[in-house]
Design a protein around this motif. Structure first.
Motif, PDB file in Angstrom:
ATOM      1  N   SER A 146      -7.006   2.082   9.281  1.00 53.89           N
ATOM      2  CA  SER A 146      -6.838   1.123  10.376  1.00 53.89           C
ATOM      3  C   SER A 146      -5.351   0.963  10.651  1.00 53.89           C
ATOM      4  O   SER A 146      -4.506   1.359   9.842  1.00 53.89           O
ATOM      5  CB  SER A 146      -7.459  -0.226  10.009  1.00 53.89           C
ATOM      6  OG  SER A 146      -6.712  -0.846   8.977  1.00 53.89           O
ATOM      7  N   ASP A 147      -5.061   0.370  11.788  1.00 55.36           N
ATOM      8  CA  ASP A 147      -3.663   0.101  12.123  1.00 55.36           C
ATOM      9  C   ASP A 147      -3.042  -0.855  11.114  1.00 55.36           C
ATOM     10  O   ASP A 147      -1.888  -0.684  10.708  1.00 55.36           O
ATOM     11  CB  ASP A 147      -3.546  -0.495  13.527  1.00 55.36           C
ATOM     12  CG  ASP A 147      -3.918   0.504  14.615  1.00 55.36           C
ATOM     13  OD1 ASP A 147      -3.902   1.728  14.342  1.00 55.36           O
ATOM     14  OD2 ASP A 147      -4.226   0.059  15.737  1.00 55.36           O
ATOM     15  N   LEU A 148      -3.811  -1.857  10.700  1.00 52.11           N
ATOM     16  CA  LEU A 148      -3.304  -2.820   9.721  1.00 52.11           C
ATOM     17  C   LEU A 148      -2.994  -2.144   8.395  1.00 52.11           C
ATOM     18  O   LEU A 148      -1.949  -2.397   7.790  1.00 52.11           O
ATOM     19  CB  LEU A 148      -4.311  -3.948   9.504  1.00 52.11           C
ATOM     20  CG  LEU A 148      -3.925  -4.988   8.446  1.00 52.11           C
ATOM     21  CD1 LEU A 148      -2.630  -5.688   8.832  1.00 52.11           C
ATOM     22  CD2 LEU A 148      -5.039  -5.984   8.253  1.00 52.11           C
ATOM     23  N   LEU A 152       0.651  -1.956   6.608  1.00 47.94           N
ATOM     24  CA  LEU A 152       0.907  -2.424   5.246  1.00 47.94           C
ATOM     25  C   LEU A 152       1.500  -1.319   4.378  1.00 47.94           C
ATOM     26  O   LEU A 152       2.493  -1.535   3.674  1.00 47.94           O
ATOM     27  CB  LEU A 152      -0.381  -2.947   4.612  1.00 47.94           C
ATOM     28  CG  LEU A 152      -0.951  -4.241   5.186  1.00 47.94           C
ATOM     29  CD1 LEU A 152      -2.352  -4.486   4.656  1.00 47.94           C
ATOM     30  CD2 LEU A 152      -0.037  -5.414   4.891  1.00 47.94           C
TER      31      LEU A 152
END
Length: 175
Positions: A146-148, A152
């Protein structure tokens, strides 16, 4: 959610205090006039970094223990640990010595430490982001990205390195 908001609020208060130099009404002193133990503060900064590095190792370890023992999990854990060791090396294998020498010879050590403390927020935030991203990727090594997760895993180390580079540059005047 609430804990993150409290930590962000505490960091904001601390940052505001350091940037405003905790002024008393009508009294402002240049920091070069203060008697200040800069070496002690460098040691405190080092200890905060060691604590966060240790917490990141524990996060990676606990994520490994709760994940399946397969090749993707092992690769993710190895990658997270290598990234952590590389970040550790940027601080403890020479960079800190340069700053310590400069702080010992400057006419205004408090200003250098002020910048170090502010830079440490970025450094610690980068390590927290790496720890959270590592825990997510190790726990779900074959799951979708995911982009998140990318933010991170890559943004955390980038923030760490940028904060360290900024601190070194503004403290020593060198890259």
């Amino acid at each position: 959610g609430a804990r993150l908001a409290w930590w962000a609020g505490a960091a904001a208060v601390d940052l505001a205090g350091t940037w405003l130099r905790h002024p008393l009404p009508g009294r402002r002193f240049p920091s070069r006039h203060f008697v200040f133990d800069a070496e002690h503060m460098v040691e405190r900064i080092r200890l905060f970094l060691i604590l966060q590095l240790g917490e990141t190792v524990l996060t990676i370890g606990s994520s490994i223990s709760g994940a399946p023992a397969d090749a993707p999990t092992t690769a993710a854990a190895f990658g997270a640990f290598v990234a952590l060791v590389c970040l550790w090396a940027t601080y403890f294998l020479g960079g800190e010595e340069i700053v310590t020498r400069q702080i010992a010879t400057t006419a205004d050590p408090m200003r250098s430490i002020h910048r170090a403390v502010n830079g440490m927020y970025g450094t610690l935030t980068g390590l927290v982001a790496l720890a959270v991203g590592s825990a997510l990727v190790i726990g779900h090594a074959t799951g979708p990205g995911s982009d998140l997760l990318g933010l991170l895993l890559f943004g955390g180390p980038i923030l760490y390195l940028v904060a360290q580079a900024w601190w070194y540059y503004v403290t020593t005047g060198r890259r």
